[in-house]
Scaffold this active site. Sequence first.
Site, PDB file in Angstrom:
ATOM      1  CG  ASN A 141      -2.268  -0.645   0.939  1.00  0.00           C
ATOM      2  OD1 ASN A 141      -2.696  -0.735  -0.206  1.00  0.00           O
ATOM      3  ND2 ASN A 141      -2.930  -1.095   1.976  1.00  0.00           N
ATOM      4  CG  ASP A 164      -8.687  -0.842  -2.359  1.00  0.00           C
ATOM      5  OD1 ASP A 164      -8.245  -1.238  -1.262  1.00  0.00           O
ATOM      6  OD2 ASP A 164      -9.293   0.241  -2.496  1.00  0.00           O
ATOM      7  CG  ASP A 208      -3.394  -7.342   5.344  1.00  0.00           C
ATOM      8  OD1 ASP A 208      -3.706  -6.679   6.352  1.00  0.00           O
ATOM      9  OD2 ASP A 208      -2.311  -7.944   5.244  1.00  0.00           O
TER      10      ASP A 208
END
Length: 267
Positions: free
Chosen positions: A150, A159, A186
């Site tokens: 990320n 995503d 996650d």
Amino acid sequence: MNYKNLNQAIASLQMLQNFYSTIRIYDTRYNRILYENKKSNGLKEAAETTLFFQEAAFCIPKHKDTLEINIPLSINGHPCRLELIQRIKKEYGDDMLHSMQELIITDSLTSLYNRRFIDEQLPKDLEKTYQSNNPLSLIYIDIDYFKEINDHYGHIIGDLILKEIASTFLQIIWRKNGWAARYGGDEFLLCLPGISRKSTIKIANRIRLAVEEKTFYSVNPAIKITCSLGLLTIHKSSNVHTVNEVIELLDRKLYQAKREGRNKVIL
């Protein structure tokens, strides 16, 4: 949702009057109604509007033709509750109720079940296990180094990876034999009623290898990822009764997998 005053709250909720037969703002401290608007005709379908409210309470039908949604909010720092009441036409009442319920227990990003579903369904599955001689197996999954993904590639890529990983779970775990849910971030929880420890180990390793073999071409260079998994099988003799106890046990196994180098299945 936080508002400075009642007028600001009412103004922000105007669009909802096209979807719900009753909109009510309720002061939870003093048990009194601060605002109420009722309409009887010309309502549009309201199912999609629930997606805007992440903290909406589970829709509970008070009557056959009524559905209620409760959403916490604050006005000038005081706790209140937004009540949305929808009248359901008889000709599609059951279908609409089912659709609303599915929206509320489904994670909008991955299409897996969400944390609310876990909190409601897992206790039922645990109870069934204690009432029978059938095992209940669970797999707790965490994507390795997902925060770094990320941070480096951005949340849009993150995503996309979560969606792809979720689709892998659904290819392996059929809802008729169990369920897969996004616990948060996650982290994912897979529940396999009636599946033995031995079979669960095979399923977990299939998932681990399937994730390891994936290549994500959305960025350059392409991304390869792995996941860590913790396994738990509960029997009638097990002394595990709550969702928190299950997650705590699985979390220990997941932490062990991370400590031992990741991309592992820990029993």
